[in-house]
Design a protein around this motif. Sequence first.
Motif, PDB file in Angstrom:
ATOM      1  N   LEU A  51       7.390  -6.121  -0.552  1.00 54.99           N
ATOM      2  CA  LEU A  51       7.362  -6.972  -1.742  1.00 54.99           C
ATOM      3  C   LEU A  51       6.530  -6.351  -2.853  1.00 54.99           C
ATOM      4  CD1 LEU A  51       6.885 -10.400   0.074  1.00 54.99           C
ATOM      5  CD2 LEU A  51       8.883  -9.757  -1.282  1.00 54.99           C
ATOM      6  N   ASP A  52       5.475  -5.632  -2.457  1.00 57.50           N
ATOM      7  CA  ASP A  52       4.613  -5.010  -3.451  1.00 57.50           C
ATOM      8  C   ASP A  52       4.016  -3.746  -2.852  1.00 57.50           C
ATOM      9  OD1 ASP A  52       2.744  -4.180  -5.247  1.00 57.50           O
ATOM     10  OD2 ASP A  52       1.574  -6.033  -5.266  1.00 57.50           O
ATOM     11  N   GLY A  53       4.613  -2.615  -3.201  1.00 56.87           N
ATOM     12  CA  GLY A  53       4.221  -1.324  -2.625  1.00 56.87           C
ATOM     13  C   GLY A  53       2.823  -0.875  -3.021  1.00 56.87           C
ATOM     14  N   THR A  54       2.157  -1.626  -3.920  1.00 56.16           N
ATOM     15  CA  THR A  54       0.809  -1.222  -4.334  1.00 56.16           C
ATOM     16  C   THR A  54      -0.267  -2.122  -3.735  1.00 56.16           C
ATOM     17  OG1 THR A  54       0.740  -2.643  -6.296  1.00 56.16           O
ATOM     18  CG2 THR A  54       1.762  -0.469  -6.550  1.00 56.16           C
ATOM     19  N   ASP A  55       0.115  -2.990  -2.817  1.00 58.28           N
ATOM     20  CA  ASP A  55      -0.840  -3.927  -2.223  1.00 58.28           C
ATOM     21  C   ASP A  55      -1.762  -3.180  -1.244  1.00 58.28           C
ATOM     22  OD1 ASP A  55      -2.068  -5.899  -0.559  1.00 58.28           O
ATOM     23  OD2 ASP A  55      -0.555  -7.336  -1.208  1.00 58.28           O
ATOM     24  N   ALA A  56      -2.951  -2.839  -1.730  1.00 55.63           N
ATOM     25  CA  ALA A  56      -3.852  -1.987  -0.944  1.00 55.63           C
ATOM     26  C   ALA A  56      -4.259  -2.658   0.367  1.00 55.63           C
ATOM     27  CB  ALA A  56      -5.086  -1.634  -1.772  1.00 55.63           C
ATOM     28  N   ALA A  57      -4.505  -3.967   0.330  1.00 52.47           N
ATOM     29  CA  ALA A  57      -4.931  -4.653   1.549  1.00 52.47           C
ATOM     30  C   ALA A  57      -3.848  -4.586   2.618  1.00 52.47           C
ATOM     31  CB  ALA A  57      -5.269  -6.109   1.228  1.00 52.47           C
ATOM     32  N   ALA A  58      -2.598  -4.832   2.216  1.00 47.07           N
ATOM     33  CA  ALA A  58      -1.501  -4.802   3.189  1.00 47.07           C
ATOM     34  C   ALA A  58      -1.248  -3.381   3.696  1.00 47.07           C
ATOM     35  CB  ALA A  58      -0.232  -5.383   2.568  1.00 47.07           C
ATOM     36  N   LEU A  59      -1.340  -2.399   2.797  1.00 45.17           N
ATOM     37  CA  LEU A  59      -1.170  -1.006   3.230  1.00 45.17           C
ATOM     38  C   LEU A  59      -2.235  -0.652   4.262  1.00 45.17           C
ATOM     39  CD1 LEU A  59      -0.447   0.540  -0.291  1.00 45.17           C
ATOM     40  CD2 LEU A  59       1.117   0.695   1.654  1.00 45.17           C
ATOM     41  N   SER A  60      -3.466  -1.100   4.008  1.00 46.45           N
ATOM     42  CA  SER A  60      -4.557  -0.809   4.953  1.00 46.45           C
ATOM     43  C   SER A  60      -4.307  -1.466   6.303  1.00 46.45           C
ATOM     44  CB  SER A  60      -5.897  -1.309   4.402  1.00 46.45           C
ATOM     45  OG  SER A  60      -6.203  -0.644   3.209  1.00 46.45           O
ATOM     46  N   LYS A  61      -3.929  -2.742   6.265  1.00 46.14           N
ATOM     47  CA  LYS A  61      -3.697  -3.473   7.511  1.00 46.14           C
ATOM     48  C   LYS A  61      -2.551  -2.843   8.315  1.00 46.14           C
ATOM     49  CE  LYS A  61      -6.570  -7.104   7.511  1.00 46.14           C
ATOM     50  NZ  LYS A  61      -6.263  -8.308   6.770  1.00 46.14           N
ATOM     51  N   LEU A  62      -1.499  -2.449   7.593  1.00 49.51           N
ATOM     52  CA  LEU A  62      -0.381  -1.795   8.281  1.00 49.51           C
ATOM     53  C   LEU A  62      -0.862  -0.493   8.908  1.00 49.51           C
ATOM     54  CD1 LEU A  62       2.603  -1.952   8.989  1.00 49.51           C
ATOM     55  CD2 LEU A  62       3.143  -0.903   6.776  1.00 49.51           C
TER      56      LEU A  62
END
Length: 734
Positions: free
Chosen positions: A615-626
Motif C-alpha cells: 500500500l505504501d512502499g515508503t512505510d519505514a516501520a512496515a519495511l523494518s517489521k517485514l
Amino acid sequence: MRDRHSAPPPSGGALLAVLALAAAFGCSREAAGPAVAPNVVLVTIDTLRADRLGCYGYARAVTPTLDGLASRGVRFETAVAHAPLTAPSHASILTGHTPLGHGVRDNGAYVLPEGVRTVAEDFRRAGYRTAGFVSGFPLKRRFGFDRGFDAYDDQLPRGKDARRTAYVERTADRTTDAALRWLETVSPPGSPRKPFFLWVHYFDPHAPYEAPAQAMASVASPYDGEVAFVDAQLGRLLRRVEEKKSEPTLVLVTADHGESLGEHGEDTHGIFVYDSTLRVPFILAGPGVPGGAVSPTVARGIDVAPTLLDYAGLAATGMEGRSLRRAASGETLPDEPVYAESLHSQLQYGWAPLHAWRTAKHKLIEAPRVELYDLAVDPGEARDLSAREASRVEGMRRGLQRAMATITPNAAQAVDAETAERLAALGYVGPGGSATLPAPGRDPKDGIGLVTRLGRNGMTVARTEPEKAIRELTALLAEDPGMLVVLRTRAVAYAAAGRPADAIRDLRELEKRGALSAEDAVVLGDNLRLAGRPREATAVLERTSRENPKFAQPLLSLAAVRVQQEDMEGAATAYAKVLAVDPDNAEASRGLGDVALIRGDLAEAGQRYARVVELDGTDAAALSKLGVVRVRSGRAPEAIALFRRAVESDPKNAEALLYLAGALASNGRAAEAVPYFERALAAGPRTPMALNGLGLTRMELGDRVGAAAAFRESLRLDPKQPNVAEALRGLGRP
Ligand SMILES: [Zn+2]
C-alpha cells in the motif's frame, strides 16, 4: 484535447457496446448527443483561488497545465462556490444542489443524504465506469461522497509531520499515481470500450503550505508553490488521459473554494463568504468545446454536474444547477443568482451564520450587520454599500429569503445522534428545519481576530508546542466560552502535552453540550486508554463505531485498548473489523502483523506487513517489521535489503538504522555495520542494546578504544550487565 470534428470515427464495436449499455440501463441519449460517449474527467483542486492562475491574469503564476487547458478550452471568468468549506461545496459540485438542497452544511458532521442523487450515480446508471480519488479528510467515504463510484480511493497516508493530524491529507503526486494506476485498468485490450467518469480531488493548496522544494523554485509564496505542485501533477494525469487518442475525453477543472490569504482579516477559509474564498476557477475542455474561449456567464458549483451530463448526452433531472454547454459555445446565458453560506461560524464558534445572495454584479451578505457590494467596481468587497442602497438590500434580501424558504432542506443525516440533536436544536435538520434569518449571535466580522489567534497560536501548534497552545486556548475560552472548536483544540493540545485527564475533561464538556463529533469521541477514547480507564474507553469507542459503521478509527483505537489489556485476540478481532469496512487500511494490516508476530506466526506476520508495504512502499516501520520477519525466517539478505529501503525512506529512523546495523553485523559485515550503529545512536535514544551492538562490532574490527567507550557508556546507563562489564575488563586498558 480534440474537438469531435477531428476525432476518428468510432469503431462499430465500441459504438454497439455503448448503445447496448445505454439500452440495458434504460438511459436515453439526446438526439444531439455525441456519437461516442466521451470519458469525463472532473478535477477539483481544494482551496484554489482563481486569481492565482496564469490564465486568470496572475503574472507570477507557474500553472502551465491549467493555462494550457484554458487555451484548449473554455474558461469561465467568474465561477462561484456555494460554501467556503470542502464537504458542503463538493456536495454541491457532485449533486447539482446548493447546501440548502443537499443538506451538507459543514465538514465532518454530515453524511450526504441517501435521497440526494450524485452525478457519479447518473454516470454509472448510463453504463460508465466510475472512480473517485480524494486527498482530504472531509471527503472520506463515511461522509457519503463515495456513492455512485465503482472505485473510491480515500486512502490518506500517515504523515511524518507532527503538526498535522495523521491521515488528513494525501499529496498530489500520490493521488495522481493512484489515479494513473486505475486508468491502466480501464478498457483492457480486447474488451469492449466502456466510457469512464473519473473524479480526482487534490488537497495541496490547503494550509499548511509546504510544497516540495522543486515546486518552490520560482514562485512568489508558499501558497503559490502548492498551486504549482498541483499543476505539475495534474499535467501528469492529463497527459496520460490524452494518450488515449481514440477516446474523446471531456475535462472540467474547478475548486471547492479559495483562500483568504489575509484578506478581510481571515487567514485561510471557512468563516467568511467573500470572493476571496468563493471565487474559483472553472475550466472546461474536450470534444465539442471551443478552444481559447472565455465565457462571461457566471458559473456555479451546482452547474458542474448538469454540464458534465449534458456533454455526455445524458439528461440532468431534478438538479438545481443548469448546463453551461451553451455558454461554453459562446452564448451569454441569463444571469442566475448564486446562493452561498457558511454555517461554520455558528456550528463551531456559536456565532451568527452567514448567508449570501449574489448576482453577476452585486453581493448581499446577511449577517447581524448586513453587507452589500458592487462586484463590478469593487471586486475586493472593500466598500459596503448597504447603508446607501437600502432598497437594493431589501430586494436582494427577498431573493435570498425566497431561496431559503422554497428549497426544502433534505433531512441531512448527521453522523451521530449527538450531532443530529445539536443540528436540530439549531434548526438545520428535521421536518421543516429550514434556517431562519438572521440567527442571533456574534457577527463573524467581530470575531475574526479570535479565529486568527485560534489558528496561529492554537491549531497549528497544538501538537508541537502544546503548553503554548493551551495558554492561548484557555485565554480564548475566557473571552468567549461558546467557541466549541477551541475546547476541541485544547483537548488535542492536552493530549499532546501528556495530560489525558485534562483532555478528558474538555471532551466530556463537549459531550455535555451535544457537540462531541466522531473524531472527538476517538480522541476521548484514546485519552481514557492513556489515563488507564479501559472500560470507559471501550464504551465510548464501541458506541462511536456502532454509530459510524464506515469509520475505521474507533475500531483502531479499540484495538489499542485491547493491546494495552494484553488481549491480543481482542485486538485482532477489532483489526479484522477495520479490514471488513476498509480493506486498504494499512494500520489494521500492521496491527494484525504485530499480533501474528507475538503469536510467532511468521507466515501471517510476513503477509500482513507485506500488504502494508504494497500500500505504501515508503512505510519505514512496515519495511523494518517485514525485515524482522525475514531475519527470523533465516532470510538475511532479504532482511538487509528491506532494512536498507526503510533507512532510505526515513534516514533518521533509529529503529530501522539499528536493525540494519544488527543484521549487517551478524552477517559478517561488521565494517558496514558500524556507521549505522552510530547513526542509530545519533537519531534515537542511546540504549544499552545499541551501545553494546556498537561495542561488539568495533571489538570485532579490532577497535579496542572505540569498543571500550561504547561499553562504558552502556554500563553507565545500566550497571547491571555482568557480560558487558566482563567484556570491558577483557579489553584491559586500551
Ligand atoms: Zn476545501
